[in-house]
Design a protein around this motif. Structure first.
Motif, PDB file in Angstrom:
ATOM      1  N   UNK A   1      53.774   9.174   0.932  1.00 17.51           N
ATOM      2  CA  UNK A   1      54.384   7.968   1.494  1.00 17.51           C
ATOM      3  C   UNK A   1      55.336   8.357   2.626  1.00 17.51           C
ATOM      4  N   UNK A   2      56.002   9.487   2.459  1.00 14.69           N
ATOM      5  CA  UNK A   2      56.912   9.967   3.504  1.00 14.69           C
ATOM      6  C   UNK A   2      56.154  10.254   4.797  1.00 14.69           C
ATOM      7  N   UNK A   3      54.953  10.847   4.674  1.00 16.12           N
ATOM      8  CA  UNK A   3      54.128  11.109   5.863  1.00 16.12           C
ATOM      9  C   UNK A   3      53.858   9.814   6.625  1.00 16.12           C
ATOM     10  N   UNK A   4      53.388   8.808   5.891  1.00 13.81           N
ATOM     11  CA  UNK A   4      53.047   7.534   6.532  1.00 13.81           C
ATOM     12  C   UNK A   4      54.290   6.853   7.092  1.00 13.81           C
ATOM     13  N   UNK A   5      55.390   6.953   6.352  1.00 11.90           N
ATOM     14  CA  UNK A   5      56.636   6.352   6.836  1.00 11.90           C
ATOM     15  C   UNK A   5      57.034   6.946   8.181  1.00 11.90           C
ATOM     16  N   UNK A   6      56.983   8.268   8.278  1.00 17.85           N
ATOM     17  CA  UNK A   6      57.389   8.930   9.520  1.00 17.85           C
ATOM     18  C   UNK A   6      56.454   8.580  10.676  1.00 17.85           C
TER      19      UNK A   6
ATOM     20  N   UNK B   1      46.577  -7.929   0.592  1.00 13.27           N
ATOM     21  CA  UNK B   1      47.137  -8.178   1.922  1.00 13.27           C
ATOM     22  C   UNK B   1      47.768  -6.887   2.442  1.00 13.27           C
ATOM     23  N   UNK B   2      47.258  -6.385   3.566  1.00 10.09           N
ATOM     24  CA  UNK B   2      47.689  -5.092   4.095  1.00 10.09           C
ATOM     25  C   UNK B   2      48.044  -5.223   5.576  1.00 10.09           C
ATOM     26  N   UNK B   3      49.128  -4.591   5.967  1.00  7.05           N
ATOM     27  CA  UNK B   3      49.500  -4.492   7.377  1.00  7.05           C
ATOM     28  C   UNK B   3      48.427  -3.660   8.094  1.00  7.05           C
ATOM     29  N   UNK B   4      47.783  -4.190   9.138  1.00  7.48           N
ATOM     30  CA  UNK B   4      46.738  -3.419   9.822  1.00  7.48           C
ATOM     31  C   UNK B   4      47.240  -2.107  10.414  1.00  7.48           C
ATOM     32  N   UNK B   5      48.544  -2.009  10.681  1.00 10.04           N
ATOM     33  CA  UNK B   5      49.097  -0.745  11.178  1.00 10.04           C
ATOM     34  C   UNK B   5      48.918   0.367  10.139  1.00 10.04           C
ATOM     35  N   UNK B   6      49.149   0.031   8.867  1.00  8.16           N
ATOM     36  CA  UNK B   6      48.993   1.021   7.800  1.00  8.16           C
ATOM     37  C   UNK B   6      47.524   1.380   7.639  1.00  8.16           C
ATOM     38  N   UNK B   7      46.661   0.385   7.710  1.00  9.35           N
ATOM     39  CA  UNK B   7      45.225   0.647   7.599  1.00  9.35           C
ATOM     40  C   UNK B   7      44.778   1.607   8.694  1.00  9.35           C
ATOM     41  N   UNK B   8      45.270   1.395   9.900  1.00  7.95           N
ATOM     42  CA  UNK B   8      44.890   2.251  11.021  1.00  7.95           C
ATOM     43  C   UNK B   8      45.379   3.684  10.803  1.00  7.95           C
TER      44      UNK B   8
ATOM     45  N   UNK C   1      60.049   2.886   3.733  1.00  8.77           N
ATOM     46  CA  UNK C   1      59.370   3.631   2.671  1.00  8.77           C
ATOM     47  C   UNK C   1      58.935   2.683   1.547  1.00  8.77           C
ATOM     48  N   UNK C   2      59.820   1.776   1.168  1.00 13.89           N
ATOM     49  CA  UNK C   2      59.483   0.800   0.128  1.00 13.89           C
ATOM     50  C   UNK C   2      58.322  -0.086   0.570  1.00 13.89           C
ATOM     51  N   UNK C   3      58.354  -0.527   1.820  1.00 12.92           N
ATOM     52  CA  UNK C   3      57.301  -1.377   2.374  1.00 12.92           C
ATOM     53  C   UNK C   3      55.940  -0.683   2.275  1.00 12.92           C
ATOM     54  N   UNK C   4      55.886   0.581   2.685  1.00 12.80           N
ATOM     55  CA  UNK C   4      54.622   1.320   2.664  1.00 12.80           C
ATOM     56  C   UNK C   4      54.180   1.601   1.232  1.00 12.80           C
ATOM     57  N   UNK C   5      55.120   1.975   0.366  1.00 14.87           N
ATOM     58  CA  UNK C   5      54.778   2.271  -1.029  1.00 14.87           C
ATOM     59  C   UNK C   5      54.124   1.059  -1.704  1.00 14.87           C
ATOM     60  N   UNK C   6      54.666  -0.125  -1.462  1.00 16.58           N
ATOM     61  CA  UNK C   6      54.104  -1.335  -2.078  1.00 16.58           C
ATOM     62  C   UNK C   6      52.665  -1.566  -1.628  1.00 16.58           C
TER      63      UNK C   6
END
Length: 202
Positions: A26-31, A7-14, A48-53
């Motif tokens: 992870x810091x890059x994606x977080x920012x 299960x992935x947030x489509x925002x992260x996939x994009x 950051x925790x959300x994206x790392x998971x």
């Protein structure tokens, strides 16, 4: 039966589809996530925790891998192959996750909100009867359209790789499919924001 796909947030996939994120931290994606979706600095530790998971889920299915150079901080990762069909892109956005998992634990410890409130910067809204159900139905429909456009964009990309001599023929359709998937992701974000305000507003 429930989906067995991660299960992935489509925002992260994009974000991971972007060329500049072929390698990332992870810091890059977080920012980038925070900038694109107006997440304030005080919530970025949770983000950051959300994206790392979610990156960990992609590692488990072989779509992302750690860089061979191990680092204690700012570990780099590489995108191997993103396959929308192998993922469940109906994952909740950061704001919903944070409200659900974090705020209940922390709201009794501090008077400051532990997570971004989807309605904190807006006047209270009335909630018409049935609005939530209609919004959820609309969200589901748009997500189906998003996945279809995403699959089409990925197939065009694969065809260009397989038949480079047809690049000029395919490229226009490929860009159109990619642009459509990006617009639909924007629609998803908008509906989710309204849905959060409807369901959690005062």
């Amino acid at each position: 039966m429930p989906s067995t796909h991660p299960l992935i947030d489509p925002r992260i996939f994009e974000l991971l589809r972007r060329q500049e994120n072929t390698t990332f931290t992870v810091k890059d994606l977080r920012n980038q996530y925070a900038e694109r979706h107006s997440i304030e600095a005080q919530y970025r530790a949770h983000l950051r925790r959300f994206i790392y998971e979610r990156i960990s889920r992609l590692i488990r299915v072989g779509m992302v891998q750690k860089d061979t150079e191990k680092r204690k901080r700012d570990q780099r990762y590489q995108v191997i192959h993103l396959d929308a069909q192998g993922l469940d892109l109906t994952g909740e956005p950061f704001e919903s996750w944070c409200q659900r998992l974090v705020i209940d634990k922390e709201k009794t410890k501090t008077k400051s909100p532990a997570c971004p409130s989807p309605h904190s910067e807006h006047a209270p809204i009335s909630r018409p009867s049935g609005a939530s159900a209609k919004l959820r139905k609309n969200l589901k429909e748009v997500k189906v359209e998003f996945l279809a456009a995403l699959g089409e964009a990925e197939k065009f990309k694969a065809l260009i790789h397989e038949y480079p001599e047809l690049k000029e023929v395919i490229q226009g359709d490929s860009k159109a499919a990619h642009d459509l998937s990006s617009r639909l992701l924007g629609h998803i974000n908008a509906i989710e924001k309204v849905l959060q305000r409807v369901e959690t507003g005062p």
